[in-house]
Scaffold this active site. Sequence first.
Site, PDB file in Angstrom:
ATOM      1  CB  SER A  46       9.446 -52.003   9.548  1.00  0.00           C
ATOM      2  OG  SER A  46       8.890 -51.044   8.576  1.00  0.00           O
ATOM      3  N   GLY A  50      13.649 -42.806   4.946  1.00  0.00           N
ATOM      4  CA  GLY A  50      12.851 -41.949   5.625  1.00  0.00           C
ATOM      5  C   GLY A  50      12.768 -42.679   7.103  1.00  0.00           C
ATOM      6  NE  ARG A  54       9.487 -39.040   2.931  1.00  0.00           N
ATOM      7  CZ  ARG A  54       9.340 -40.543   3.114  1.00  0.00           C
ATOM      8  NH1 ARG A  54      10.576 -41.126   2.703  1.00  0.00           N
ATOM      9  NH2 ARG A  54       8.229 -41.002   3.877  1.00  0.00           N
ATOM     10  CG  ASP A 101       4.861 -48.569   3.140  1.00  0.00           C
ATOM     11  OD1 ASP A 101       4.720 -47.595   3.215  1.00  0.00           O
ATOM     12  OD2 ASP A 101       5.832 -49.231   4.294  1.00  0.00           O
TER      13      ASP A 101
HETATM   14  C1  S3P Z   1       7.718 -47.334   8.419  1.00  0.00           C
HETATM   15  C2  S3P Z   1       6.383 -46.866   8.715  1.00  0.00           C
HETATM   16  C3  S3P Z   1       5.356 -46.237   7.691  1.00  0.00           C
HETATM   17  C4  S3P Z   1       5.973 -46.792   6.448  1.00  0.00           C
HETATM   18  C5  S3P Z   1       7.363 -46.868   6.126  1.00  0.00           C
HETATM   19  C6  S3P Z   1       7.999 -47.574   7.262  1.00  0.00           C
HETATM   20  C7  S3P Z   1       8.476 -47.562   9.624  1.00  0.00           C
HETATM   21  O1  S3P Z   1       5.969 -44.727   7.558  1.00  0.00           O
HETATM   22  O2  S3P Z   1       5.428 -46.016   5.241  1.00  0.00           O
HETATM   23  O3  S3P Z   1       7.615 -47.277   5.052  1.00  0.00           O
HETATM   24  O4  S3P Z   1       9.278 -48.665   9.568  1.00  0.00           O
HETATM   25  O5  S3P Z   1       7.935 -47.213  10.823  1.00  0.00           O
HETATM   26  P1  S3P Z   1       4.992 -43.713   8.455  1.00  0.00           P
HETATM   27  O6  S3P Z   1       5.400 -44.128  10.026  1.00  0.00           O
HETATM   28  O7  S3P Z   1       5.294 -42.480   8.237  1.00  0.00           O
HETATM   29  O8  S3P Z   1       3.680 -44.002   8.375  1.00  0.00           O
END
Ligand code: S3P
Length: 426
Positions: free
Chosen positions: A22, A93, A121, A312
């Site tokens: 992240s 994502g 998604r 996660d």
């Molecule tokens: C992330 C937020 C989370 C996490 C993803 C990384 C991020 O998702 O599951 O692996 O870097 O902001 P969500 O924001 O959909 O909860």
Amino acid sequence: MNKTIKPINYLRGEISLPGDKSISHRAVLIGGISSGKTRARNFLEAIDSMHTVSAFREMGVDVKVSKKEVIVFGSGLRGLAKPARKLYLGNSGTTMRILPGLLAGQNFEATLTGDPSLSKRPMKRITEPLREMGVDISAGGGDTPPLVIRGGRVNAIKYSTKVASAQVKSCILLAGLYADGVTCVTEPFTSRDHTERMLEFFGAKISKSNGTVSVVGKAELRGSEFFVPGDISSAAFFIAGAALLEGSDLTVREVGLNPTRMGFIDVLLRMGANIKVTTKIDALEPYGDIKVKFASLKSVVIEKSEVPLLIDEVPILSVLAAQARGQTIIKGISELRVKETDRIFSITENLKRMGVEIRAENENLVISGSKKRFEKAVLDSFKDHRTAMAMAIAALFSKGECIVRDTECISTSFPEFFTMLETLQT
Ligand code: S3P
């Protein structure tokens, strides 16, 4: 690639992990729209974060990645160049949901595409607030990628999200940088706060109170230097392995200890795990060392409000729960249905194959723990990196050789996973 995994008795040694995924994404996303140079040490060179790098290079930003370091020569808030082609983001994502926030303020049209899994998604969670901010954004049928963003004027909003999601919060806050006035995001529960930390560190005015984060628009961001701590979500797999296997003694060095990512450690401590968090360095992102030894675990109830802090880690937590005395309930996990795969299905299916009593009940996961080693089984990643790694760890605690199918996906977040795992078995 299918991986055969033999049961073992311990994980021992010391490891330092690749940088947090992240934070690595954000180093490029925020560095790219800042002025001057951003340098992030221990940057994660995995497929997902490299998709963010490629997208910025396509938009004219000079990004150098070498020896676990990224250097981004930022173009300033509105300085990105129109990409010559569609931006392909693979399985990422995070890039798909956050990048539109800063494309909202550019003077061009861009199209974001992804692989078959990412293309399924849900994106309504970001298209809805961005449209409310006056942004011209369209998605495919069913509000899924590809996304087409025609950047321009952005209006400040006060927005309450339906789900606690750092990706959605980050997208809105980044779009808010381009607006006149203050943009506020309120979440039902706190999600990871890397974006607001980094924006503040780079010079934006951020405030937080009672579940609301606000950013003052028309900010001047200046590039900076920082260390990306080891990814606690990657560490979770080894920590779980050490907690399960009797002769274990594991130290994970310089791993991220951001409180909004510590849900997994907090839950493990409640389960009776032998975990010690030793040194703590207070930086842009706090980090320190985690020591783990085996302990007999007991079941736990995880509330919905805790889930964003360990979102996660649910796959690997389920593996641990299957070995903890009593019944574990993980509440409010419907978001797991829309991750890289439907993780409620991938976890229940795989653990059932290993002889575990596990069921999904409404929004909850109910797991009955037993102290016996798992049955040997052929397991599936369902092309999801975290399912693959969770099942590889479960296989170490089985009665015989297991196979985990389709493990290539692990490279999206942790290409060194199997090599590091081997070093801990000698
Ligand atoms: C992330 C937020 C989370 C996490 C993803 C990384 C991020 O998702 O599951 O692996 O870097 O902001 P969500 O924001 O959909 O909860």
